[in-house]
Scaffold this active site. Structure first.
Site, short mmCIF file in Angstrom:
data_model
loop_
_atom_site.label_atom_id
_atom_site.label_comp_id
_atom_site.label_asym_id
_atom_site.label_seq_id
_atom_site.Cartn_x
_atom_site.Cartn_y
_atom_site.Cartn_z
N CYS A 132 -4.75 14.28 109.49
CA CYS A 132 -4.75 12.33 109.14
C CYS A 132 -3.39 11.87 109.78
CB CYS A 132 -4.23 13.12 106.92
SG CYS A 132 -4.25 11.09 106.22
N CYS A 135 -0.63 10.06 106.88
CA CYS A 135 -0.46 10.92 106.36
C CYS A 135 0.48 11.55 106.53
CB CYS A 135 -0.99 11.97 105.43
SG CYS A 135 -2.73 11.27 105.42
N ASP A 136 0.37 12.15 107.93
CA ASP A 136 1.88 13.40 108.66
C ASP A 136 2.66 12.19 109.38
OD1 ASP A 136 0.87 15.39 106.95
OD2 ASP A 136 -0.67 15.70 108.03
#
Ligand code: NAP
Length: 315
Positions: A132, A135-136
């Protein structure tokens, strides 16, 4: 016994709950994690009515709306281990050992990220390999990363990571992108993104953590690109295990087969969102919400008619 059991806490599930509550159906909505894939959308620019909204904020609003109907909607965070058919409906078995009974089901479990299957991928999972990018991204400030894929997830991911990373390689096996041209333009406008096209990742290499990606063909004379992180964004696989266990048919691509009423091939069982064959497999907030609405309407019609479904199954 609830009127409807909704499994999945994403855009499809929460929309189905809003509609089922307005139909005055007693609703149990359950899932392992709140928000589903919608939580991974850093910037949503195609949810009509909101020019720009963060996925987690939008999902919080979906949830709050679904929970605004008092006792009509019961919301639970839990893993559904299995489902069985019982007299007059279905029984969910939760991991805790609790059971919940309902007359109908809406499957809205979404999907999980596809893995590449390259050597080194599992070894470095969580040590530089993630699924992701949006997200990261934050963990890769001033670092060099590779994003793999050519769909919306990869190209949006590359655009978001490029805002913080020093250098991004967008590695795609073809030269055309499936992604919205909006995102391709965003990425092309960044001078810290290099397009590595018509290349596959042969191996992910590293020591304690990822140090590079080895390509199947050299790129600008390099066989291995030195990177600190690899974001694998090559699509998703629908979470169909529970549906299969009840005997629901899948389409040729492995999604839960639904007709225009979002009915599966098992009476009383409906589907909505990324897990289904609906909306031409186009996974969006708008299509998930639309499918959730149709599924809840179909549950209402099904219960009112005493368990009849007159829809025809689409191929
Ligand atoms: P996708 O549309 O299926 O695209 C997957 C990409 O990965 C494709 O470019 C594909 O290449 C590539 N790929 C697949 N398997 C590969 C492999 N083994 N090796 C190398 N490359 C591989 O998946 P997605 O981007 O995750 O999107 C999934 C759905 O979510 C779509 O409906 C999308 O619209 C939606 N989504 C939307 C947004 C948004 O609207 N902002 C954001 C994220 C996701 P080929 O092109 O060559 O097949």
């Amino acid at each position: 016994m609830y009127d409807v059991l909704i499994i999945g806490l994403g855009a499809a599930g929460y929309t189905a709950a809003v509609y089922s509550a307005r139909y005055k159906l007693s609703t149990f909505i359950v899932g392992a994690e709140e928000g589903g894939m919608g939580m991974t959308a850093a910037e949503v620019g195609n949810w009509p009515g909101d020019i720009d909204v963060r996925g987690p904020d939008l999902m919080e609003r979906f949830k709050n709306h679904a929970l605004s109907f008092g006792d009509l909607v019961t919301h639970k965070i839990a893993w559904v281990k299995s489902i069985e058919k019982i007299d007059g409906g279905f029984r969910l078995h939760l991991e805790s050992g609790d059971t919940v009974d309902g007359k109908t089901i809406i499957f809205a479990m979404g999907s999980s990220k596809r893995h590449l299957g390259a050597p080194g991928e599992e070894e470095f999972s969580g040590k530089g390999v993630t699924y992701c990018a949006t997200c990261d991204a934050f963990f890769y400030r001033n670092k060099t990363v590779a994003v793999i894929g050519g769909g919306d997830s990869a190209v949006e991911g590359a655009a978001i990571v490029a805002q913080v990373a020093k250098q991004v390689y967008l590695i795609h096996r073809r030269s055309d992108f499936r992604a919205e041209p909006y995102w391709v333009d965003r990425v092309q406008s960044r001078d810290n993104v290099t397009f590595v096209l018509e290349r596959n990742v042969a191996e992910i290499v590293g020591n304690e953590r990822v140090t590079g990606v080895k390509l199947d063909k050299p790129f600008e004379g390099q066989e291995t690109l030195a990177v600190d992180g690899v974001f694998i964004e090559i699509g998703s696989l629908p979470s169909t295990e529970l549906g299969k266990s009840l005997g629901c048919a899948l389409d040729s691509k492995g999604f839960l087969q639904v007709d225009g009423a979002m009915a599966t091939t098992v009476p009383g069982v409906f589907g909505a969102g990324d897990v289904t064959s609906g909306s031409n497999h186009f996974a969006q907030f708008a299509t998930a919400a639309g499918e959730g609405a149709v599924a809840a309407n179909s549950v209402f019609n099904y219960l009112q008619s005493g368990g009849k479904h007159e829809g025809g199954h689409m191929a």
